[in-house]
Every structure is written in C-alpha cells, then in structure tokens.
Design an enzyme around this catalytic site. Sequence first.
Site, PDB file in Angstrom:
ATOM      1  N   GLU A   1       0.847  -1.192   0.000  1.00 27.75           N
ATOM      2  CA  GLU A   1       0.000   0.000   0.000  1.00 27.75           C
ATOM      3  C   GLU A   1       0.886   1.245   0.000  1.00 27.75           C
ATOM      4  O   GLU A   1       1.730   1.427   0.872  1.00 27.75           O
ATOM      5  CB  GLU A   1      -0.868  -0.045   1.269  1.00 27.75           C
ATOM      6  CG  GLU A   1      -1.436   1.267   1.702  1.00 27.75           C
ATOM      7  CD  GLU A   1      -1.992   1.212   3.143  1.00 27.75           C
ATOM      8  OE1 GLU A   1      -1.918   0.163   3.800  1.00 27.75           O
ATOM      9  OE2 GLU A   1      -2.486   2.250   3.586  1.00 27.75           O
TER      10      GLU A   1
ATOM     11  N   ASP B   1      -0.784  -1.115   6.122  1.00 24.23           N
ATOM     12  CA  ASP B   1      -0.603  -0.588   7.474  1.00 24.23           C
ATOM     13  C   ASP B   1      -1.421  -1.403   8.471  1.00 24.23           C
ATOM     14  O   ASP B   1      -2.478  -1.932   8.136  1.00 24.23           O
ATOM     15  CB  ASP B   1      -1.075   0.874   7.555  1.00 24.23           C
ATOM     16  CG  ASP B   1      -0.144   1.799   6.787  1.00 24.23           C
ATOM     17  OD1 ASP B   1       0.995   1.373   6.496  1.00 24.23           O
ATOM     18  OD2 ASP B   1      -0.551   2.930   6.476  1.00 24.23           O
TER      19      ASP B   1
ATOM     20  N   ASP C   1      -3.538  -0.756  10.587  1.00 22.10           N
ATOM     21  CA  ASP C   1      -4.671  -0.011  11.154  1.00 22.10           C
ATOM     22  C   ASP C   1      -5.935  -0.332  10.362  1.00 22.10           C
ATOM     23  O   ASP C   1      -5.920  -1.174   9.467  1.00 22.10           O
ATOM     24  CB  ASP C   1      -4.377   1.500  11.142  1.00 22.10           C
ATOM     25  CG  ASP C   1      -4.127   2.021   9.738  1.00 22.10           C
ATOM     26  OD1 ASP C   1      -4.380   1.271   8.761  1.00 22.10           O
ATOM     27  OD2 ASP C   1      -3.677   3.177   9.605  1.00 22.10           O
TER      28      ASP C   1
ATOM     29  N   ASP D   1      -7.646   1.410   8.197  1.00 19.75           N
ATOM     30  CA  ASP D   1      -7.526   1.718   6.766  1.00 19.75           C
ATOM     31  C   ASP D   1      -6.784   0.618   6.027  1.00 19.75           C
ATOM     32  O   ASP D   1      -7.180   0.189   4.938  1.00 19.75           O
ATOM     33  CB  ASP D   1      -6.754   3.036   6.571  1.00 19.75           C
ATOM     34  CG  ASP D   1      -7.711   4.214   6.492  1.00 19.75           C
ATOM     35  OD1 ASP D   1      -8.930   3.974   6.480  1.00 19.75           O
ATOM     36  OD2 ASP D   1      -7.217   5.363   6.436  1.00 19.75           O
TER      37      ASP D   1
END
Length: 638
Positions: free
Chosen positions: A426, A499, A501, A503
């Site tokens: 990403e 990541d 998290d 998102d």
Amino acid sequence: MAAEYGADQIQVLEGLEAVRKRPGMYIGSTSERGLHHLVYEIVDNSVDEALGGYCSEINVTIHPDNSITVVDNGRGIPVGINHKTGRPAMEVVFTVLHAGGKFGGGGYKVSGGLHGVGASVVNALSDWLEVRVFHEGKIYMQRYEVGKPCFDEKIIGDCDPEKTGTQVTFMADADIFETTVFDYDTLKHRLREMAFLTKGLKITLEDEREGIQQKKEFHYEGGIKEFVAYLNKNKQPLYDSILYFEGNRNEVQVEVALQHNDTFNENVYSFVNNIVTPEGGTHLVGFRNAITKTFNDYARTNKLLKDNDQNLTGEDIREGLTAIISIKIADPEFEGQTKQKLGNSEARGAVEGIVSEQLTYFLEQNPAVAKTICEKSILAQRAREAARKARDLTRRKTALDGGALPGKLADCSDKDPKNCEIYIVEGDSAGGSAKEARSRATQAILPLRGKILNVEKAREDRIYENAEIKAMITAFGTGIHQDFDISKLRYDKIIIMTDADVDGAHIATLMLTFIYRFMPELIKQGHVYLAKPPLYKLEKNRNIWYAYSDEELDAILNEVGRDQNNKIQRYKGLGEMDAEQLWETTMDPEKRILLRVHMNEEQEDEIDVTFDTLMGDRVEPRRQFIEENAKFVKNLDI
Ligand code: TSJ
C-alpha cells in the site's frame, strides 16, 4: 445388555457393522464434515415431522463432552412393538438401515440428509445413543452402545400428559471420527438454513461447552423470502419487494424468492428437499429459462427493448440477483461427478411453469419494479459488450508482448515461481522502502496507489480500466475467470502488506475481494497471505524489541521493566519504518509473521475468510493478536 438375539437381530447387527466398516459410504467421510452430518441426519427426522405439520420446534444442544441432544415437539416416534419386526418401533428406527419414517400410518418423508440414510447410521457410528419419547404422560427410553440396544424400550418416568416429542442424545464414536469436537458456527449455519427453508419452524442451538456458552434461535415466518432479505441485508436492494412464487406441478413442490441488489454479482442458491445443490440441475435450469424468457417478453412488449436491440441474456438479468429456489420432490435423482446435480426432468418444467406464470403476473401488477429490473439488465447488456472489448484488448496485449509487466513492479531475479513471492504494498513510499529492503532474488514488490477499486461495487468494464487491478493481473500471470491457469502463476506467495490499522485492513479487504472474485483458486490453493507489520518498537540500552499487539508490548515491558529511559515508538504506518526495520520486522522470511488466507467452504455464501499463521523461527506465538486482527477481514463485503 439385552441378552437374546434372534436371527433378525443378528442380521441387524451385521448391517450396522457394515456401516462401521465403511462409514464414508454412508456419511461421505469421517472428517469434521462427516461428524456434523450426524447432527443433520437426526435433525432431518424432526424437520420431516415439521413438514408434515406435526412439529413446530426443534432444539439442538452441544453438551460440554461434545455429545449432542436433538429434541422436537412432534408426535414422538411410535412407542411399543412394531408388528412387522416384533421389536420396539424405536429400536427398529435406530438399528435397521433405511428404516427412518417408513412405518406408522402416513409416514412422511421428503427431506433427508445428504445421503439420506437416517438414524441407524448415526447410532452405528456413536459410542452411545439414547432416545426418549414423550407420550401420554410417560417417558419411554432406550439406550444403545456402539449400535447395540442395552435393554428393551422401557418407561423411565412421567411427564406432562400434554407433552409429546422425541429426544435423542448421542456421542460420536472417537474410534470412527478424526475429531468428535463440534463447531458451533458450522451447526449454526446449517440450522439457520433449515429454518429459512421451513417457514414457521423454530430451531434453537445451544452450546454448553466451557468458555463457549452461547445460544441462537432461528424462526422465520417468511421462510425463503426472509432468506433473500438476509442475504441482501448488507446490500442496497434495487426495489423494496421480495418476489415470491410457489406452487405444485408434476408432483414437484416449488418455492422461489428473489430480489435484485445494486451489486453486479449473482447470488442464486438452489435446494432440493432442503439440501443445497451447488451444481444446480434441472430446477435451476427451469428457473433461469423462466426469468430470461419472461423479462425479454416484458421488455419487448413494453418497448424497453427496441426492435433492433439484442435480446437480454440470462446473465444480464441475473446481474445483482439474489434468489432462493427450493423444491421438494419424492425421488430426487442426482447426476454428475459429485452426484450433486439434480437430474429429474419434471423439476425443470415445474419450476419454469410456475415462475413464468407468476412472474409475468407480478411484472404486470408492478410496472415500476419491472422497469427497474429491465433497465438494470439493459445496462448490464451494454457493460458486457464493453467489457468483452476491454478483455479482448487485455488478453491480446499480454499475448503479444509476452506479458509486458507493469512499470511499477520491481520483479525478482529468480525465474522459478516456486522460490518467488510478490509483496503488494500500500502506497508509493512504503513501496520504496520495501524495494530497498527486499531480498532481490526471490522477492518482487508491486506498490499500489491508495485504495483499489471495490470490485463488488463496479461493473466489469470499469474494473478492466483500473490501473491497479490491471497491474495485479499482469504481475500474477495466471489470467482471470475462465482464462485462469494456475500453472502460469509467477509467484508461490502473494503477500498483501498494508498498514496495521483500520484503513490498512480495508485496503487488504478490497484486494482480497478482487482476488476472490477474479481468481478464487489462488486463495483455495493457499497462495495468498497477509503480512503482519509490528505496532511498536521499544528501545532500551541499545536493545530493540518489536511488539505486534498491545498485549505483547505489555508482556515485553513486564520483562524489561517500565523505566523512564524506555523509548517506545508507535508505528502509524509502514512508511514510518526505514528499509532495515521493514526487512527485519515484516519481510525477512526468518522472522516475519504471515497469515495465510483461506476460504471456509461450508460458508461460501458468507464469504468467510480465515487464517493460518506462519511464523519465522524467532517469533513466539501471538495467537490472540492474530485472531483479533483477523476479524477485520472476516466480512469481505464492506
Ligand atoms: F429418527 C430419529 F430417531 F433419529 C429421530 C426421529 C430423532 C428425532 C430428534 C426426532 C424424530 C422424530 C420422529 N420426530 N418425530 C417423529 N415422528 C415419527 O416418527 C412418527 C410419529 C407418528 C407417526 C404416525 O403415523 O402416527 C409417524 C411417524 C413417522
């Protein structure tokens, strides 16, 4: 033990011995799947009672020792002696192969487990089994061990004289099954399905095992109409009504429910005698013929299709369609390699006739809904044409230039796919670090920009225009859909690195959705993984620890002490790590954690993705963290 065995009883015991010798012939397998079939075999008897109109509730309980109780409020298996055999009727049910529901006046049998073999098979494969019948204020009971009656049917006590029903408790035989531990979710899924398929029937499931205790109740007055609403619950329906057709024709009982949603996928499930038919068959063909013909007729008559327009294809009309087709038939014949495809030709005519007639009427009565569906189908027709052109173009491109790889791909040098892996990363900056960090020989890096297209929410022609998706298709090398060829896979491992998290989890979900819809075999064959970056870095006295969860950080702090000079860094994204840190924590095959993505085959309608954990040598187990994070990706349909 019942001591005396006559010739009939010896024959009976030989029958059950045959079941124990070749259990697979009777219940498919002795795996976890076969184990769960035992429950379905028993429950099917109660469902038959409900279909006859004699039973309104079935309760299933998983006990702490993994024995199972099924109890219903039906008429109860007849008590006393069965005249044909001279044995108690309940004993016949549990010891004679294929005896289920065939005695007593008006025995009724339309459902039946996958292999339709009944209660005696469950008894044969159980360490012990007890049956109780509640009848005219008395509780009748018999117990069997490894299939053999321990005593004759006897009265063991009193009950409310109003109460009727049958209760069966059994313990699967650990000598037969690979595991005797039941999975709550598997039973839940099937029992919910049975409740949807039998309107008005209440089914409960209770798990009494330590640490698991939970209870569910399934009761749908609307039956398969509610099933369709349930399948569409996280989607946007195209119109409010759920269409419902039912009838009897050629001795086939037909029920159909359907509704379109605004996605582009078809979710059509067919059932015969309450058993799902993943490969369809004549009933599904009848349904497809009916909707294709009826919608084309309607669209022509009402000038939604002009004279020189092409006919809508079935696929156009089924875009975004959620439907349940449920038929009941006395002698289902299954064909095909897996014997899961309905062959009875009378089922085609019955479904086609009933759906055509009632759908035609519905469309006439509901012109707004009719127009909505026709317009969506016409859009699908245009998109299909555009997608074909785009696909031809992509296909030709890869064929002509030997599969020109995407510009952003930093490929690895080793040409043997078995040694190679590709990291889908990403963001460009993390992609940069990954390119620097990687082991060039075997690790390829493909950075993707931001969120990729949600393929659930886009029509096919737009999907092929999307640069990130095109890059993945060319990099993997396998092609998609009907062109998919696993032997062309360029990397053994496809690793999604986002990541740590919400998102990041969302982006991973979008990528998995794409892979699931376009090349599901990659997931089925275990080539798809999620990388697991750390959440914290702790520095103390020039030593460094990485923590992959809050719990782990806590554990490390307990060990090294919670001192002033501890330096704790919370990683907010991959971009905050330099190449060396990224390598050490997330990419080094010796140290990294990978989650292997796989599909739960029992639950494909819910697209359930679960994980195996693969860890480098120096990483201690972090199961809890992984389980927590795996939930992010549990429901692909965001
Ligand atoms: F098969 C079984 F033993 F495993 C089993 C059967 C297990 C459970 C939980 C329930 C049943 C069952 C059987 N529930 N209800 C019945 N009903 C009959 O067996 C029955 C009762 C009356 C008559 C009749 O004609 O009067 C006919 C039948 C088949």
